[in-house]
Design a protein around this motif. Structure first.
Motif, mmCIF file in Angstrom:
data_model
loop_
_atom_site.group_PDB
_atom_site.id
_atom_site.type_symbol
_atom_site.label_atom_id
_atom_site.label_comp_id
_atom_site.label_asym_id
_atom_site.label_seq_id
_atom_site.Cartn_x
_atom_site.Cartn_y
_atom_site.Cartn_z
ATOM 1 N N PHE A 47 -4.617 3.876 2.522
ATOM 2 C CA PHE A 47 -3.929 4.679 3.526
ATOM 3 C C PHE A 47 -4.701 5.972 3.770
ATOM 4 O O PHE A 47 -5.070 6.668 2.824
ATOM 5 C CB PHE A 47 -2.502 5.006 3.088
ATOM 6 C CG PHE A 47 -1.523 3.885 3.318
ATOM 7 C CD1 PHE A 47 -0.897 3.735 4.545
ATOM 8 C CD2 PHE A 47 -1.253 2.977 2.303
ATOM 9 C CE1 PHE A 47 -0.002 2.702 4.759
ATOM 10 C CE2 PHE A 47 -0.356 1.946 2.513
ATOM 11 C CZ PHE A 47 0.270 1.801 3.744
ATOM 12 N N GLU A 103 -2.867 2.567 7.518
ATOM 13 C CA GLU A 103 -3.506 1.667 6.575
ATOM 14 C C GLU A 103 -4.808 1.144 7.180
ATOM 15 O O GLU A 103 -4.832 0.708 8.331
ATOM 16 C CB GLU A 103 -2.570 0.506 6.235
ATOM 17 C CG GLU A 103 -2.932 -0.213 4.969
ATOM 18 C CD GLU A 103 -1.811 -1.138 4.496
ATOM 19 O OE1 GLU A 103 -1.910 -1.629 3.364
ATOM 20 O OE2 GLU A 103 -0.849 -1.370 5.267
ATOM 21 N N GLY A 126 -2.380 -3.432 9.453
ATOM 22 C CA GLY A 126 -1.793 -2.614 8.398
ATOM 23 C C GLY A 126 -0.617 -1.773 8.889
ATOM 24 O O GLY A 126 -0.301 -1.712 10.078
#
Length: 351
Positions: free
Chosen positions: A192, A210, A215
């Motif tokens: 992240f 992400e 993500g």
């Protein structure tokens, strides 16, 4: 001006450039006292938020330079070389956040945080013997803001030993204190990436993305009055490629340039209303960009365009079908040159 009432002198000098204020402090003791008051600095700072006082600071390996902005041609003017007033190694300085003429910077060879006013050259070290005010790149994030009492503060979120810690530094108290930080455990993953903080309407905003296709992407909000964190959704952008959100405060309304894609990049402009995102416009897909030249959106200019920057300089200027704005609305950082757009003020990094 010696015979003018002090109120008139106050009104005149709060409208002159910051460097003129600096010279005027040496006129006499009375002027020095007046121009050093909190009321004067606050009013002068608010009146300095105009295009003519904006400057672009760029740092590379050899020089640190300040450029005026030529709004007629939407370009930078001739540079002035700036000598960094603090110890550094080969200009290895990162600019992390900026507000009202103050920059929060990190000295990369020591990881120390500083507050610095490049107009007055004054600076303040924020590090302490117990390792507060120490910034680790790619793990930490900061945001600079001012509260209702005009106290400039730094929010520092630290990712250490699989836990998050958050601290607030007060310029008024010259002190760091710990505050609770609530977030999901999965956000501790190094996959992240945080954006720098963007201050808008009493709240500090961060994007948390992400770093892989499909993500999770969210926005973390910090209310500066309650000192509480919360999470809101990311704009509903496609998840078929990499996603990057760049936050911009435009006339005290939060906007996001959301870039998505892989070989072609699409950039949409969104604005936040309450806790919901509304799409303002979309730009045509940008032609394929080599990964070595991956660009970041840097800022608006007055003719309604924004720039996409590369590691080597400007790559694209994208036209937007929207009304012009009066001044630049910068994001916090540049990928290539380390730099920032700032306003020349006399705000001090220390009390």
């Amino acid at each position: 001006m010696a015979d003018l009432p002090i109120e008139t002198i106050f009104e005149i000098l709060t409208r002159v450039p910051a460097k003129v204020v600096g010279r005027s402090r040496s006129v006499c003791k009375e002027w020095y006292a007046l121009l050093s008051t909190r009321d004067f600095i606050r009013v002068h700072s608010s009146r300095s938020l105009v295009s003519s006082n904006q400057r672009v600071l760029l740092i590379d390996d050899l020089t640190c330079s300040v450029h005026p902005i030529i709004f007629q041609s939407y370009d930078y003017g001739p540079r002035s070389i700036v000598t960094l007033p603090f110890d550094h190694q080969n200009n290895d300085v990162s600019i992390l956040s900026h507000l009202n003429g103050l920059l929060c910077v990190c000295l990369n060879h020591t990881n120390e945080l500083l507050l610095w006013n490049p107009t007055t050259t004054a600076f303040k070290r924020l590090s302490t013997p117990d390792s507060l005010g120490i910034y680790i790149n790619n793990l930490d994030v900061v945001g600079l803001y001012a509260d209702d009492a005009d106290d400039y503060k730094v929010l520092h979120i630290k990712r250490r030993r699989h836990v998050y810690e958050s601290y607030v530094y007060s310029r008024e108290l010259n002190f760091w204190r710990n505050i609770p930080f609530l977030t999901r455990q999965e956000y501790l993953s190094p996959n992240f990436a945080w954006s720098p903080g963007t201050f808008c309407g009493g709240t500090m905003y961060f994007t948390l993305c992400e770093c892989w296709v499909g993500g999770t992407n969210v926005v973390i909000c910090f209310d500066i009055n309650s000192e509480q964190f919360k999470e809101i959704s990311f704009p509903p952008v496609p998840s078929t490629g990499f996603v990057q959100g760049v936050l911009v405060n435009v006339k005290n309304e939060l906007h996001m340039f959301a870039a998505t894609g892989w070989f072609e990049i699409t950039i949409d402009l969104w604005t936040l209303k309450e806790d919901y995102w509304i799409k303002v416009l979309s730009c045509p897909p940008i032609p394929p960009i080599s990964l070595s030249l991956w660009g970041d959106i840097t800022h608006y200019v007055t003719n309604g365009n924004w720039f996409v920057m590369t590691k080597l300089g400007k790559l694209f200027t994208i036209e937007m079908d929207t009304k012009p704005f009066e001044i630049l609305y910068p994001v916090t950082w540049f990928r290539g040159y380390k730099g920032a757009v700032f306003v020349e003020t006399v705000v001090s990094p220390s009390i």
